[in-house]
Every structure is written in C-alpha cells, then in structure tokens.
Design a protein around this motif. Sequence first.
Motif, short mmCIF file in Angstrom:
data_model
loop_
_atom_site.label_atom_id
_atom_site.label_comp_id
_atom_site.label_asym_id
_atom_site.label_seq_id
_atom_site.Cartn_x
_atom_site.Cartn_y
_atom_site.Cartn_z
N MET A 156 0.73 -0.84 0.30
CA MET A 156 -0.34 0.04 -0.25
C MET A 156 1.31 1.57 -0.39
N ASP A 157 0.42 2.15 -0.90
CA ASP A 157 0.88 3.45 -0.84
C ASP A 157 0.71 4.29 0.03
N ALA A 158 2.30 4.86 1.06
CA ALA A 158 1.72 5.36 2.66
C ALA A 158 0.85 6.54 2.35
N SER A 159 0.98 7.35 0.89
CA SER A 159 -0.46 7.95 0.84
C SER A 159 -1.43 7.80 0.71
N ALA A 160 -1.83 6.58 0.26
CA ALA A 160 -3.47 6.98 -0.32
C ALA A 160 -4.18 6.26 1.74
N ARG A 193 12.52 -1.52 7.96
CA ARG A 193 11.46 -1.28 7.07
C ARG A 193 10.64 -1.85 7.18
N ALA A 194 11.07 -3.48 7.35
CA ALA A 194 10.62 -5.01 7.35
C ALA A 194 9.62 -4.99 9.31
N GLU A 195 9.49 -4.13 10.24
CA GLU A 195 9.54 -3.96 10.81
C GLU A 195 8.38 -2.96 11.23
N SER A 252 13.16 12.96 10.16
CA SER A 252 13.33 11.90 8.54
C SER A 252 15.13 12.03 8.45
N SER A 253 15.86 13.55 8.51
CA SER A 253 17.02 13.75 7.62
C SER A 253 17.49 12.52 8.59
N LEU A 254 17.75 12.19 9.80
CA LEU A 254 18.25 11.21 11.04
C LEU A 254 17.93 9.68 11.25
N TRP A 255 16.30 9.48 10.84
CA TRP A 255 16.33 8.15 11.13
C TRP A 255 14.44 8.05 9.81
N GLY A 267 11.53 5.19 7.68
CA GLY A 267 10.22 5.23 7.99
C GLY A 267 9.69 5.85 7.74
N GLY A 268 8.56 4.87 7.74
CA GLY A 268 7.20 5.48 7.55
C GLY A 268 6.57 6.00 8.92
#
Length: 267
Positions: free
Chosen positions: A1-5, A30-32, A139-142, A144-145
């Motif tokens: 699924m697209d996060a923006s959706a 990213r799989a968690e 998000s410049s440091l970490w 993930g969604g």
Amino acid sequence: MDASASSSYFERIDEHRYKPTPHAGGAWDRAEQHFSPLGGLLVHAIDGYRAGRPDDGMVLGRISFDILGRLAADECEIRVETVRPGRTIELVEATALIAGRPVVRARAWLLATLDTGPVSGGGAHRLTPPDALAPWPMSSLWPGGFIASLDVRPLAEPQPGRTTAWISTELDLVAGEAASPLASYLALVDTANGIAVRRDPTEWMFPNVDLTVHLHRLPEGRWTGLDTTVVFGPAGQGVTSTVLHDITGPVGHAQQILTVRPLPAAD
C-alpha cells in the motif's frame, strides 16, 4: 500500500485484529513496525475493553510495555483482560500477538479519581508552546514511515543525549475510529528514544526493550511534549528518561531501558 493512500497507522480487520499501514513503518528495519503507534493501539484496545463496562470512574495512572519479540509489519491481534479487579484500583493487561506469538505485553494500573486540587503541585515548568517553534525534519536522521509522519518541533537544537521537543501527527491511530486523547498521546511517547540520540544510528543500535509511563494527570490536546535525557552505560545498557508534557504543563514521566551495541561493519 502507498503510504499516501492511508491517513492512519492501523486499519481494523475485526474485533481483535489490526493491519498496520506503511505509516507505522519502523526506523531500525523497514520490514518492522515502529513500537510507538503499536503502544497507542494497545491503549486504544484497553479503552474499547473498558467502554463495554459500567463507568467506574477510574483513570490510567501507569502503563508498562514489555517488547517481547520482533514487531513484523504484519497484522496483529490484541487481547485484553483484567488481572486484578477492584472498585478503586484495577490492573488490566493487553497483549499484542503477531503470527500467534506475543510480541508486546502491556499492564495498566487504573486508579480512582478524587478531588486533590487543594494539594496538587510540584513538577517541571511549562514548555515553550509548539506554535512558537520551527519544525525539525527528524526523517533526516531516521528512516521509516512512522518518523516521516511526525511534526517535530524542538525547543532548541537537538544535542547528543539531550533534547526537548514537541511531537504531533495528523494521522488517525485506527482508520475510521476516534481514539481517546490518552491513546493518541501515548502513541507518540516512544519517539523519545529517537529525538536525543547519543551516537549515529547508522553506527550504533540502541533500541528499547520496554517503555513505562507514570502519569499524575491525564494529557490534553494534540501535542506530546518530551523533555528527554539519554544515558549510555559502560556495559551495553542505556536509559532514556523523559518528563512528559502537554500544552498546559507536565503530566508525568517515561522510562525506557536500552540495549546498546555497535552495528556490524559493512563488507
């Protein structure tokens, strides 16, 4: 699924099962799932469990989360039960399972409410309100969604092991469901371990294996204030300690125990 959706961290499948959206994606893998929104989901499940009973006038005073296993980005099941019933003090336990295995266990102490206004006091000073502060691109440091979904506003430039910041999000906890202010607030508290990093997370790992929150007042509003200090010990352990705030002042404290280890060198 697209996060923006998606406009939420989870979607309900049935009474007990939930599916994480890409916005719940973890920072270490990213799989968690990131634990923070899952912690909020456990509180949301406790709220739903209690909503089916007569109002007992009790509120949550402490909740502890133990992270028992890998938080795979798969559907999870949440089960809630009363461990210690009572008219003025009660202990409730919520367990999150992924693929049938317990991965997080939360225990919440519920306490009777009384009028203690005449003797209330103590605690930290109020923080500078978030509206007066500039956003920080965490998000410049970490990766993930979950981190990408946050509005982070530090009171000053983040320092190694020491940061005070406001955290908020525009996303719902569960799609199409109203979460309580407490569940929404606690869904952001685990972020504390990521705002005041002591070492580069591409070189060192320092995930927390628990989160314990003590509250002397229920939080209000959409902002979670984190006044955080991180300490690394000499033998692989660390502690993240946070004074918790809402926009009107301090509400309690949070503690996280860390396992500190170097990342393996790349080949």
